[in-house]
Design an enzyme around this catalytic site. Structure first.
Site, PDB file in Angstrom:
ATOM      1  N   VAL A  61       0.858  -1.376   0.003  1.00  0.00           N
ATOM      2  CA  VAL A  61       0.022   0.005   0.100  1.00  0.00           C
ATOM      3  C   VAL A  61       0.717   1.335   0.133  1.00  0.00           C
ATOM      4  CG1 VAL A  61      -0.323   0.291   2.390  1.00  0.00           C
ATOM      5  CG2 VAL A  61      -2.227   1.122   1.123  1.00  0.00           C
ATOM      6  N   TYR A  62       2.097   1.102   0.340  1.00  0.00           N
ATOM      7  CA  TYR A  62       2.971   2.465   0.426  1.00  0.00           C
ATOM      8  C   TYR A  62       3.027   2.886  -1.223  1.00  0.00           C
ATOM      9  CZ  TYR A  62       4.503   1.031   5.507  1.00  0.00           C
ATOM     10  OH  TYR A  62       4.523   0.634   6.454  1.00  0.00           O
ATOM     11  N   SER A  63       2.708   3.839  -1.364  1.00  0.00           N
ATOM     12  CA  SER A  63       2.733   4.610  -2.814  1.00  0.00           C
ATOM     13  C   SER A  63       2.063   3.668  -3.743  1.00  0.00           C
ATOM     14  CB  SER A  63       3.807   4.901  -3.022  1.00  0.00           C
ATOM     15  OG  SER A  63       4.436   6.053  -2.207  1.00  0.00           O
ATOM     16  N   ASN A  64       1.237   2.681  -3.350  1.00  0.00           N
ATOM     17  CA  ASN A  64       0.411   2.082  -4.550  1.00  0.00           C
ATOM     18  C   ASN A  64       1.516   1.194  -5.166  1.00  0.00           C
ATOM     19  OD1 ASN A  64      -1.743   0.863  -5.398  1.00  0.00           O
ATOM     20  ND2 ASN A  64      -1.617   2.165  -7.309  1.00  0.00           N
TER      21      ASN A  64
END
Length: 345
Positions: A61-64
């Site tokens: 989920v970090y920066s998609n």
């Protein structure tokens, strides 16, 4: 750099690990954290490896997904020198299969992470949050299959409550499945809730704490001043609402104590805050982040020395909070205390 056992496992991890949440810079939240590209990331990894920091933490989920991609590019050619930790489970889209830890989601998330990281195995994989819509046995069964397939080596969790973690551990033992050895938790001098239940559970069950946000969502950087606005450039402007709330009087009581100890030691406020965590029970590794080399080198200065017992006592006193029920009787009443052995420091 000291290396510690990760919980009851055989994996040794550095006392400091590096969080790649600043890599990629996509979206409002993670864009505020940082926008480190692959070239900058390689330089930060060089500094980390020179200092003995070999574990790097990220999440889908970090920066998609961009954080995993940048980290993968940065470790290319030296995969055998690093420990990669990643997480999955938080929403990656609006579709019904884009969130949670169902068998299908975990398998797909693992394959996606392997592709983005450019590796054929993940050292430590953690569900990013408890998924109440998926049976615990299904989660553990899927992770066990991925471990047996060689795609994951160790498993842990992140942001679980005590009962959620204990239910998972009991299920793993009952069915002979891979057991969680780590819990990635929020813990800081202004956020000590981990101590009420999760820390005793971790000590009893052999689950090591991997600490995120050791500076209290940016509040313990030493830049905040009583009666003054948040400094320009602080990520608290964009991200304060995402972090745990902190009552102002309590925050500045802790900051005052940190400033005094920093003056006595010649260390910075962040270094004092991180060093305090390294002496706490069950802590296997503290995740540090950095948007640039200066921040990274400052955070690396948190190791290699120790606070005195008096300094620790003052920091403990300044940050102490009354435990919620049912925990406070065990801390304050002799009859309850006699039934519970104290945790080792």
């Amino acid at each position: 750099m000291e290396y510690r056992q990760l919980g009851a496992s055989g994996l040794k991890v550095p006392e400091l690990s590096f969080g790649a949440g600043t890599f990629g810079g996509r979206g409002a939240l993670f864009g505020a954290w940082g926008s480190t590209d692959a070239q900058e990331a390689r330089r930060l990894l060089d500094i980390c490896l020179d200092a003995g920091v070999t574990m790097f933490d990220t999440a889908d989920v970090y920066s998609n997904g961009a954080s995993e991609e940048v980290l993968g590019a940065a470790v290319k050619g030296r995969r055998d020198q690093v420990i990669i930790s990643t997480k999955a489970g938080l929403p990656m889209g609006d579709g019904p299969g884009d969130a949670g830890t169902s068998r299908s989601r975990l398998i797909r998330a693992t394959e996606d992470a392997l592709r983005r990281l450019g590796t054929d195995y993940i050292d430590l994989f953690q569900p990013h949050a408890f998924d109440a819509t998926t049976p615990v046995d299904e989660v553990l069964g899927a992770l066990d299959d991925l471990v047996r397939a060689g795609k994951i080596r160790y498993t842990g969790v992140s942001n679980f409550s005590g009962w959620q973690l204990m239910k998972s551990l009991a299920s793993a033992e009952r069915h002979g499945r891979t057991r969680y050895v780590a819990h990635q938790v929020y813990y800081s001098l202004i956020g000590r809730d981990d101590e009420w239940e999760l820390m005793p559970l971790g000590q009893d069950q052999g689950v090591g704490a991997v600490v995120w946000s050791p500076l209290g969502w940016g509040r313990l950087t030493g830049r905040l001043r009583r009666g003054r606005p948040v400094p320009a450039g602080s990520r608290l402007h964009e991200t304060a609402d995402f972090g745990p709330p902190v009552e102002e009087g309590y925050l500045y009581r802790v900051l005052d104590a940190l400033e005094l100890v920093a003056g006595e030691t010649g260390r910075t406020v962040p270094q004092i805050a991180i060093n305090w965590l390294l002496g706490r029970p069950t802590v296997s590794s503290v995740i540090i982040g950095a948007r640039n080399e200066e921040q990274l080198r400052q955070n690396l200065g948190a190791v290699g020395w120790r606070l005195t017992p008096d300094q620790l006592a003052r920091l403990d006193a300044a940050s102490a909070r009354t435990a919620p029920y049912p925990y406070f009787p065990y801390r304050r009443q002799e009859g309850f205390a006699r039934l519970n052995r104290p945790m080792a420091g």
